[in-house]
Design an enzyme around this catalytic site. Structure first.
Site, PDB file in Angstrom:
ATOM      1  N   CYS A   2      68.467  22.729  88.049  1.00  0.00           N
ATOM      2  CA  CYS A   2      67.351  21.960  87.496  1.00  0.00           C
ATOM      3  C   CYS A   2      67.806  20.916  86.465  1.00  0.00           C
ATOM      4  O   CYS A   2      68.857  21.057  85.854  1.00  0.00           O
ATOM      5  CB  CYS A   2      66.315  22.838  86.821  1.00  0.00           C
ATOM      6  SG  CYS A   2      65.709  24.169  87.841  1.00  0.00           S
ATOM      7  N   ARG A  27      70.800  17.651  90.337  1.00  0.00           N
ATOM      8  CA  ARG A  27      70.766  19.017  89.815  1.00  0.00           C
ATOM      9  C   ARG A  27      69.765  19.903  90.557  1.00  0.00           C
ATOM     10  O   ARG A  27      69.731  21.110  90.378  1.00  0.00           O
ATOM     11  CB  ARG A  27      70.407  19.014  88.333  1.00  0.00           C
ATOM     12  CG  ARG A  27      71.357  18.212  87.476  1.00  0.00           C
ATOM     13  CD  ARG A  27      70.917  18.242  86.040  1.00  0.00           C
ATOM     14  NE  ARG A  27      71.011  19.581  85.502  1.00  0.00           N
ATOM     15  CZ  ARG A  27      72.108  20.110  84.967  1.00  0.00           C
ATOM     16  NH1 ARG A  27      73.209  19.396  84.901  1.00  0.00           N
ATOM     17  NH2 ARG A  27      72.110  21.330  84.498  1.00  0.00           N
ATOM     18  N   TRP A  75      65.509  23.089  91.121  1.00  0.00           N
ATOM     19  CA  TRP A  75      66.277  23.781  92.164  1.00  0.00           C
ATOM     20  C   TRP A  75      65.812  25.227  92.067  1.00  0.00           C
ATOM     21  O   TRP A  75      66.152  25.944  91.137  1.00  0.00           O
ATOM     22  CB  TRP A  75      67.769  23.671  91.876  1.00  0.00           C
ATOM     23  CG  TRP A  75      68.661  24.188  92.978  1.00  0.00           C
ATOM     24  CD1 TRP A  75      69.096  23.487  94.063  1.00  0.00           C
ATOM     25  CD2 TRP A  75      69.234  25.492  93.095  1.00  0.00           C
ATOM     26  NE1 TRP A  75      69.890  24.283  94.852  1.00  0.00           N
ATOM     27  CE2 TRP A  75      69.991  25.510  94.286  1.00  0.00           C
ATOM     28  CE3 TRP A  75      69.174  26.647  92.322  1.00  0.00           C
ATOM     29  CZ2 TRP A  75      70.694  26.631  94.713  1.00  0.00           C
ATOM     30  CZ3 TRP A  75      69.868  27.774  92.753  1.00  0.00           C
ATOM     31  CH2 TRP A  75      70.624  27.751  93.927  1.00  0.00           C
ATOM     32  N   ASN A 101      65.455  24.709  82.201  1.00  0.00           N
ATOM     33  CA  ASN A 101      66.614  24.832  83.081  1.00  0.00           C
ATOM     34  C   ASN A 101      67.338  26.105  82.667  1.00  0.00           C
ATOM     35  O   ASN A 101      67.563  26.322  81.478  1.00  0.00           O
ATOM     36  CB  ASN A 101      67.532  23.616  82.914  1.00  0.00           C
ATOM     37  CG  ASN A 101      68.885  23.830  83.573  1.00  0.00           C
ATOM     38  OD1 ASN A 101      68.963  24.417  84.645  1.00  0.00           O
ATOM     39  ND2 ASN A 101      69.948  23.370  82.936  1.00  0.00           N
ATOM     40  N   GLY A 102      67.680  26.959  83.638  1.00  0.00           N
ATOM     41  CA  GLY A 102      68.372  28.207  83.322  1.00  0.00           C
ATOM     42  C   GLY A 102      67.640  29.375  83.938  1.00  0.00           C
ATOM     43  O   GLY A 102      66.801  29.196  84.829  1.00  0.00           O
ATOM     44  N   GLU A 480      89.499  22.123 101.322  1.00  0.00           N
ATOM     45  CA  GLU A 480      88.632  21.105 100.732  1.00  0.00           C
ATOM     46  C   GLU A 480      88.017  20.221 101.829  1.00  0.00           C
ATOM     47  O   GLU A 480      86.839  19.867 101.765  1.00  0.00           O
ATOM     48  CB  GLU A 480      89.421  20.278  99.710  1.00  0.00           C
ATOM     49  CG  GLU A 480      88.662  19.139  99.050  1.00  0.00           C
ATOM     50  CD  GLU A 480      87.409  19.574  98.282  1.00  0.00           C
ATOM     51  OE1 GLU A 480      87.178  20.766  98.093  1.00  0.00           O
ATOM     52  OE2 GLU A 480      86.632  18.668  97.912  1.00  0.00           O
ATOM     53  N   LYS A 484      84.056  19.802 102.441  1.00  0.00           N
ATOM     54  CA  LYS A 484      83.390  18.485 102.403  1.00  0.00           C
ATOM     55  C   LYS A 484      82.549  18.299 103.651  1.00  0.00           C
ATOM     56  O   LYS A 484      81.404  17.895 103.589  1.00  0.00           O
ATOM     57  CB  LYS A 484      84.414  17.334 102.353  1.00  0.00           C
ATOM     58  CG  LYS A 484      85.045  17.000 101.041  1.00  0.00           C
ATOM     59  CD  LYS A 484      84.160  16.316 100.048  1.00  0.00           C
ATOM     60  CE  LYS A 484      83.380  17.278  99.233  1.00  0.00           C
ATOM     61  NZ  LYS A 484      83.983  17.960  98.130  1.00  0.00           N
ATOM     62  N   GLU A 487      79.447  20.848 103.851  1.00  0.00           N
ATOM     63  CA  GLU A 487      78.370  20.709 102.874  1.00  0.00           C
ATOM     64  C   GLU A 487      77.501  19.480 103.119  1.00  0.00           C
ATOM     65  O   GLU A 487      76.314  19.515 102.836  1.00  0.00           O
ATOM     66  CB  GLU A 487      78.873  20.788 101.427  1.00  0.00           C
ATOM     67  CG  GLU A 487      79.785  19.686 100.956  1.00  0.00           C
ATOM     68  CD  GLU A 487      80.287  19.898  99.516  1.00  0.00           C
ATOM     69  OE1 GLU A 487      79.691  20.640  98.735  1.00  0.00           O
ATOM     70  OE2 GLU A 487      81.320  19.288  99.185  1.00  0.00           O
ATOM     71  N   HIS A 503      96.128  35.233 114.088  1.00  0.00           N
ATOM     72  CA  HIS A 503      95.697  36.598 113.781  1.00  0.00           C
ATOM     73  C   HIS A 503      94.181  36.747 113.938  1.00  0.00           C
ATOM     74  O   HIS A 503      93.535  37.413 113.131  1.00  0.00           O
ATOM     75  CB  HIS A 503      96.136  36.981 112.367  1.00  0.00           C
ATOM     76  CG  HIS A 503      97.617  36.986 112.205  1.00  0.00           C
ATOM     77  ND1 HIS A 503      98.434  37.894 112.846  1.00  0.00           N
ATOM     78  CD2 HIS A 503      98.443  36.158 111.519  1.00  0.00           C
ATOM     79  CE1 HIS A 503      99.695  37.647 112.539  1.00  0.00           C
ATOM     80  NE2 HIS A 503      99.728  36.586 111.740  1.00  0.00           N
ATOM     81  N   LYS A 602      74.533  20.169  92.259  1.00  0.00           N
ATOM     82  CA  LYS A 602      75.850  19.788  91.758  1.00  0.00           C
ATOM     83  C   LYS A 602      76.354  20.749  90.687  1.00  0.00           C
ATOM     84  O   LYS A 602      77.526  21.067  90.624  1.00  0.00           O
ATOM     85  CB  LYS A 602      75.787  18.368  91.212  1.00  0.00           C
ATOM     86  CG  LYS A 602      77.148  17.885  90.784  1.00  0.00           C
ATOM     87  CD  LYS A 602      77.271  16.418  90.905  1.00  0.00           C
ATOM     88  CE  LYS A 602      78.697  15.973  90.733  1.00  0.00           C
ATOM     89  NZ  LYS A 602      79.525  16.291  91.903  1.00  0.00           N
TER      90      LYS A 602
HETATM   91  C1  G6P Z   1      78.988  23.006  93.079  1.00  0.00           C
HETATM   92  C2  G6P Z   1      79.324  21.597  93.529  1.00  0.00           C
HETATM   93  C3  G6P Z   1      80.786  21.513  93.940  1.00  0.00           C
HETATM   94  C4  G6P Z   1      81.680  21.963  92.787  1.00  0.00           C
HETATM   95  C5  G6P Z   1      81.301  23.372  92.318  1.00  0.00           C
HETATM   96  C6  G6P Z   1      82.009  23.738  91.023  1.00  0.00           C
HETATM   97  O1  G6P Z   1      79.024  23.884  94.155  1.00  0.00           O
HETATM   98  O2  G6P Z   1      78.497  21.229  94.609  1.00  0.00           O
HETATM   99  O3  G6P Z   1      81.096  20.176  94.274  1.00  0.00           O
HETATM  100  O4  G6P Z   1      83.009  21.953  93.196  1.00  0.00           O
HETATM  101  O5  G6P Z   1      79.891  23.445  92.053  1.00  0.00           O
HETATM  102  O6  G6P Z   1      81.536  22.883  90.017  1.00  0.00           O
HETATM  103  P1  G6P Z   1      82.312  22.475  88.722  1.00  0.00           P
HETATM  104  O7  G6P Z   1      81.383  21.543  87.995  1.00  0.00           O
HETATM  105  O8  G6P Z   1      82.548  23.748  87.962  1.00  0.00           O
HETATM  106  O9  G6P Z   1      83.572  21.815  89.123  1.00  0.00           O
END
Ligand code: G6P
Length: 607
Positions: A2, A27, A75, A101-102, A480, A484, A487, A503, A602
């Site tokens: 949020c 957020r 969120w 938020n929280g 990674e 990417k 997501e 395996h 995010k």
């Molecule tokens: C979320 C974001 C990712 C990020 C992860 C960790 O899942 O979508 O892109 O890598 O959080 O976030 P941070 O801010 O701790 O790097």
């Protein structure tokens, strides 16, 4: 997760709040709302779905008068996305409105407590208990009301509060959730994150946990939990307002991919001075580094993938054992920590709940904590013993790109810094340092060659699954790359250490399976080549990422993406750019909402 925002000044609040919320949408984006003081009353508008809905409902905010207000983008955690569950929430008599938020962990107990006192609840949220507690405790003194409410809450919160009998101001308070106060000219703000108000000010204050901020158009007063007026340090951000806008790019993600050469250059400029690695806020003695017997690298998501590359680099160059851990696992697995352990936490946002908890766990057990963070003033940046700020600038897309590559680079610089303290400056040390300086141009070269990735995306965007394989750094890259892709495009993408494929996972390979083989290192090239052969034999279509000139793969791969050739250890930042572009163009071809993928946020401020 949020996002919250508050405004007090001379301008109409609602359009400003909406504008700020647009910058916080990363957020959370399943519903939104604003509340303002209009003619001494609290007026509110809320809408399920994207912020555009609220924008239309309020005619860009014009329908709500008043110069003081609070806003929220959600969120969902407690209660489905709906008009009723969206914030702000108002108390039974309508005298208080709150954005939050929280997570209030004991909200069920409080709900029961208040229900027994005759309160009724409209929503399924944890937040509604906060606003009803304000109502319950209010006997005239607003500070006492807020204090008593806070004392009852367990969990994390950043709150914006309107109270009808204080119509010239609003209140804000935080505990374990991000909140900045922005100081403008005859207008002041609060927000979950700096970009929301960057257009109006670059001057900020960070309140301490449980400080009560009283915000009006003339200033901001902060009271600590003993109700003493306190001053908190003011700081200026050097982030450019333009960097938080799309500037003609269709998505923030594409813009941020393009910003990487600059972000990396800024990170290098901040950490390499006169040919030496020097960090602004880290100064370890040789004695301290020599005594270190272990490093823990702890993070979530892409930051964890960056940490894997850091582990390989540090172990290779410093010969100190380095473990990499997911923060959500580390915090509960009773890691063996003491003063000879250095815990490195990595977080773009500096607000990820599990990483914060892992950091606190490490500190509690005498380990020094070094944080690699992008957001100045974030919880991790404030609580860690030492901090290196990555210079990515604001990152708005949910899928991290420049945040990730600046983390990888910073970990490599940290590895060289520690190696220097250990006197291990022979071997490849000087070469790495020189090559790091070439990274911006090498990454730019990949960006300039984006057409090839666009073409590949147009061929394969219809696939419903993809496999990424690699060894060593290339395995970390594969992780990674797969993250990417999945997501933002929702293609089922999995990554495997190339040697593990046989395996079990190889049973999934069939005619036409898409395999992205990362072979950017010389050392393990032949090994991964054999694995590429194995999948090709079983019908897979292989896209291979290699250093320029490594043509042996042509027999195995349907397509070869050639990258500027640097040492194996320095390749990950370069190769990551091509994987980001591939994921981006595939998601774009599938018509996905790239900057706001479904179910994601995010900044993950919940466990
Ligand atoms: C979320 C974001 C990712 C990020 C992860 C960790 O899942 O979508 O892109 O890598 O959080 O976030 P941070 O801010 O701790 O790097």
């Amino acid at each position: 997760m949020c996002g919250i925002i508050g405004y007090a000044g001379k301008k109409q609040a609602a359009p400003l709040l909406l504008d700020g919320l647009k910058m916080l949408e990363y957020r959370g984006y399943d519903s939104s709302g604003i509340a303002v003081f209009d003619g001494g009353e609290i007026k509110m508008s809320k809408a399920k779905g994207r912020l555009e809905n609220l924008d239309v409902l309020t005619d860009g905010g014009k329908k709500l008068g008043g110069v003081i207000g609070i806003g929220h983008t959600r969120w969902a955690t407690h209660g489905e996305p709906s008009d009723i569950n969206s914030h702000p929430h108002v108390s039974e008599t309508g005298r208080f409105a709150v954005v939050h938020n929280g997570i209030i962990e004991n909200y069920l107990d409080i709900r029961e407590f208040l229900t027994a006192k005759g309160f009724t609840f409209k929503s399924q949220t944890d937040t509604e208990v906060v606003v009803q507690l304000l109502e319950y405790y209010h006997k005239g003194d607003i500070f006492e009301t807020i204090r008593k409410t806070l004392n009852k809450l367990k969990g994390s919160y950043a709150l914006g509060i309107l109270a009808v009998f204080e119509p010239n101001k609003f209140f804000a308070v935080r505990k374990d959730s991000p909140l900045v106060i922005g100081l403008g000219k005859r207008e002041n703000f609060v927000a979950s994150d700096i970009p929301a108000v960057l257009k109006h000010t670059r001057s900020f204050i960070l309140p301490d946990d449980k400080d009560i901020a009283v915000v009006d158009g003339n200033g901001v007063l902060l009271y600590n939990s003993n109700h003493e007026l306190v001053e908190r340090k003011r700081f200026e951000v050097d982030w450019d307002v333009e960097s938080a806008k799309k500037n003609g790019y269709p998505h923030f993600m594409l813009k941020e991919i393009h910003e990487q050469p600059k972000a990396v250059e800024q990170t290098i400029a901040a950490c390499i001075k006169g040919g030496e690695i020097a960090f602004e806020n880290v100064d370890y003695s040789e004695e301290y580094v020599k005594k270190l017997d272990k490093l823990y690298i702890v993070a979530c998501g892409s930051s964890y993938h960056a940490g894997m590359i850091g582990k390989y680099f540090i172990e290779r160059n410093c010969r100190i054992p380095a473990e990499i851990d997911l923060a959500s696992e580390f915090r509960y697995r009773r890691p063996i920590l003491d003063e000879n352990t250095l815990t490195v936490v990595i977080s773009q946002s500096g607000e990820t709940a599990d990483t914060i908890a892992a950091m606190r766990e490490a500190k509690e057990h005498s380990s020094r904590v070094l944080a690699i963070v992008n957001v100045v003033g974030s919880t991790i940046a404030r609580e860690a013993d030492d901090v290196i700020i990555t210079r990515a600038g604001p990152e708005m897309a949910v899928a991290t790109t420049k945040g990730y590559t600046t983390q990888v680079l910073t970990l490599q610089l940290l590895g060289l810094y520690l190696a220097g303290k250990l006197g291990r400056t022979g071997g490849e040390y000087a070469k790495y340092l020189e090559e790091i300086k070439c990274l911006p141009s090498a990454m730019q070269e990949v960006i300039d060659g984006k057409e090839q990735l666009q073409i590949l995306a147009s061929k394969y965007f219809g696939n419903d699954k993809a496999f990424f394989i690699g060894r060593g750094n290339d395995y970390a890259l594969a992780l990674e790359g797969a993250l990417k892709l999945k997501e933002i495009s929702y293609i089922h993408a999995e990554s495997y250490a190339a040697g593990e494929l046989k395996h079990g996972t190889i049973s999934l390979i069939e005619q036409g399976s898409l395999v992205i083989a990362c072979l950017t290192g010389d050392e393990l090239y032949d090994k991964t080549l054999s694995n590429a052969e194995e999948v090709k034999t079983r019908g897979a279509l292989v896209i291979a990422l290699v250093k320029r000139g490594h043509t042996a793969i042509e027999g195995q791969a349907k397509h070869v993406v050639e990258l500027p050739a640097l040492s194996d250890e320095i390749m990950p930042c370069v190769a990551a750019v091509s994987l980001q572009l591939l994921a981006y163009y595939i998601a774009a071809a599938r018509g996905c909402d790239i900057d706001k993928p479904r179910n994601l946020a995010k900044s993950v401020t919940v466990e």
